[in-house]
Enzyme design. Structure first.
Site, PDB file in Angstrom:
ATOM      1  N   LYS A   9       0.808  -1.232   0.000  1.00 26.23           N
ATOM      2  CA  LYS A   9       0.000   0.000   0.000  1.00 26.23           C
ATOM      3  C   LYS A   9       0.839   1.279   0.000  1.00 26.23           C
ATOM      4  O   LYS A   9       0.372   2.350  -0.400  1.00 26.23           O
ATOM      5  CB  LYS A   9      -0.937   0.003   1.202  1.00 26.23           C
ATOM      6  CG  LYS A   9      -2.109  -0.956   1.082  1.00 26.23           C
ATOM      7  CD  LYS A   9      -3.179  -0.398   0.162  1.00 26.23           C
ATOM      8  CE  LYS A   9      -4.455  -1.219   0.227  1.00 26.23           C
ATOM      9  NZ  LYS A   9      -5.532  -0.655  -0.597  1.00 26.23           N
ATOM     10  N   SER A  23       0.745  -9.977  -0.160  1.00 27.53           N
ATOM     11  CA  SER A  23       0.527  -8.528  -0.131  1.00 27.53           C
ATOM     12  C   SER A  23       0.769  -7.863   1.211  1.00 27.53           C
ATOM     13  O   SER A  23       0.827  -6.633   1.283  1.00 27.53           O
ATOM     14  CB  SER A  23      -0.904  -8.217  -0.590  1.00 27.53           C
ATOM     15  OG  SER A  23      -1.843  -8.806   0.290  1.00 27.53           O
TER      16      SER A  23
END
Length: 505
Positions: A51, A305
């Site tokens: 992110k 992720s």
């Protein structure tokens, strides 16, 4: 069109704060799946998530006037950390609205990077509505976690790195999906540069907003959203992300909580790192893809992720992993209520490892036991086990897929002592945990006293722990402890324990 993102991705400013993460081979899982499995390690970013890329790329594109007003975002945690670190690097005030369900580790990480945390609502969507209200009231600039072209382009650098790092065969890339920012950026780049590579989106079964949109051919809102994989707990796919994804992805796969837990263990086994549920989601989808398509000899890549999970969640993850991998059978078995039945049943299991054994005396004819047994992955071995026990005369009910049994009943087997049981004494034992340890314990205990309660659970610890109730007359009581001393197991009597007297005696 998705092609418009190629220049945005190539021009993205992410490496001021982010790193180019490695692509790691996972040999143990590759051998098991008979395919070459690769992991893109976004969990190694400074904020332990991809992110950071999108957040910084968006902020670096803001004007000085916008930066001076401060930024605000809604996030379940990973975007929040990326934005907080970016804001700290640029000297900008950042306010992050997070759902109250956000893991504490993510809240603490945002605060540690100078972000102001506001907890509101139970889901991302509720937090997002409140963040937009702050924009209206205080004039701050809203930095969307996924539905923004600059954010999507920042995340798309993950796809750019994958194609730079994997120059040989690459059959499919599996990408986790929440709002769709990572998937949109990765899919736009990969399908433009190497259109033959499949891009498969993966969502939790209880938060599949992209699957819903693809089925309806329009964006729709899920009636409720599961929050186990909090990093992808989004009720509606983004508008811009859906515009890109509907033209670029090759399919959507959903994964259950148990399958995600199993993927977390797979990542740990090969890398010794612990992924968060959303971080392991893509690998769970990859495994299901292999199972459903029966593919062998392919090169498949999953994006790991993120690694932001609370330590105390690992207990639940570990509990569900064996079921997710179909490596534990949960059975209810009827055995004769007579001395020696436990030992005979253990012999019937052969060399299989017992993971759990629960029993409470019910009547004088039959005993109902709740037992967990380790089995080979895939389900065939479980069926073979049930068949084998039935052929040996046991009545068996397979409860492996019974959610209530695995979540609740396994912890509730027991109850108060029936009136027919007299003179019950309770003992707690500890013995070295190794294959055959439980059978050895039962053999040493013998048939001298009737067992009216039994509980054992193998947690993978160095020592096995068993709770046993024995029926013994007053005259026999003086013989029990000298006998137990000869067993050479550490034990303690618990007959006066208040928990036993309240719930079991």
């Amino acid at each position: 069109m998705p092609q418009s993102y190629i220049k945005r991705i190539l021009d993205a400013r992410v490496y001021d704060v982010a790193i180019e993460t490695p692509v790691d081979a996972v040999p143990l899982l590759s051998k098991r799946l008979k395919n070459t499995v690769l992991l893109k390690r976004e969990d190694l970013q400074p904020v332990f998530s991809f992110k950071l890329r999108g957040a910084y790329n968006k902020m670096i594109k803001l004007s000085q006037e916008e930066l001076d007003r401060g930024v605000v975002a809604a996030s379940a945690g990973n975007h929040a950390q990326g934005l907080a670190l970016s804001a700290m690097r640029l000297g900008v005030k950042a306010t992050i609205v997070m759902p109250k369900t956000t893991p504490q580790i993510k809240i603490n990480a945002v605060r540690a990077r100078g972000g102001k945390v506001v907890l509101h609502g139970d889901t991302y969507d509720e937090a997002s509505a409140f963040a937009k209200k702050l924009v209206e009231e205080k004039g701050m600039v809203y930095v969307h976690p996924y539905d923004d072209p600059d954010v999507i382009a920042g995340q798309g650098t993950v796809g750019m790195e994958i194609l730079r790092q994997v120059t040989g065969p690459l059959d499919a890339v599996f990408v986790p999906v929440g709002g769709g920012g990572l998937a949109a950026g990765v899919a736009a780049y990969i399908k433009y540069v190497r259109p033959e590579v499949k891009v498969i989106a993966v969502e939790p079964e209880d938060a599949a907003c992209l699957k819903l949109a693809m089925e309806k051919q329009r964006r729709a809102i899920l009636p409720e959203v599961g929050i186990f994989a909090d990093g992808v707990a989004v009720g509606q796919i983004g508008k811009e992300t859906f515009r890109v994804l509907r033209k670029t992805i090759d399919g959507v796969i959903t994964a259950t909580t148990d399958e995600i837990c199993a993927a977390i263990k797979d990542i740990f086994d090969d890398t010794r790192s612990i992924a968060e549920p959303a971080g392991a989601l893509a690998l769970a989808g990859l495994k299901k893809y292999v199972e459903e398509n029966g593919c062998e000899g392919q090169t498949l890549l999953a994006i790991d992720s993120g690694a932001n999970t609370n330590f105390d969640r690992l207990r639940y993850i570990s509990e569900r992993t064996e079921i997710g991998e179909q490596r534990e059978a949960i059975l209810s078995v009827t055995i004769p209520e007579k001395a020696g039945s436990f030992k005979k049943f253990c012999s019937a299991l052969g060399k299989r490892n017992i993971t759990e054994f629960n029993y409470r005396f019910s009547d004088q004819h039959d005993a109902q036991i709740f037992v967990g047994v380790a089995v080979a992955e895939g389900g065939a071995d479980r069926l073979e086990l049930v068949d084998s026990l039935e052929k040996q005369g046991y009545s068996v009910l397979d409860m492996t897929d019974n959610e209530m049994a695995t979540l609740h009943i396994r912890h509730m087997v027991g109850g108060h002592r029936p009136a027919v049981v007299k003179n019950e004494l309770l003992y707690r034992f500890q013995f070295p945990e190794r294959p055959g340890a439980l059978m050895n314990f039962l053999t040493k205990l013998g048939n001298r006293w009737n067992i009216s309660l039994f509980h054992y659970r193998n947690h993978g610890a160095a020592y096995g722990r068993v709770l046993v109730a024995l029926e013994a007359s007053k005259a026999e009581r003086k013989e029990i402890e000298p006998f137990l001393d000869k067993l050479a197991y550490r034990y303690s009597e618990e007959s006066d324990n208040e928990a036993y007297n309240l719930f079991l005696s």
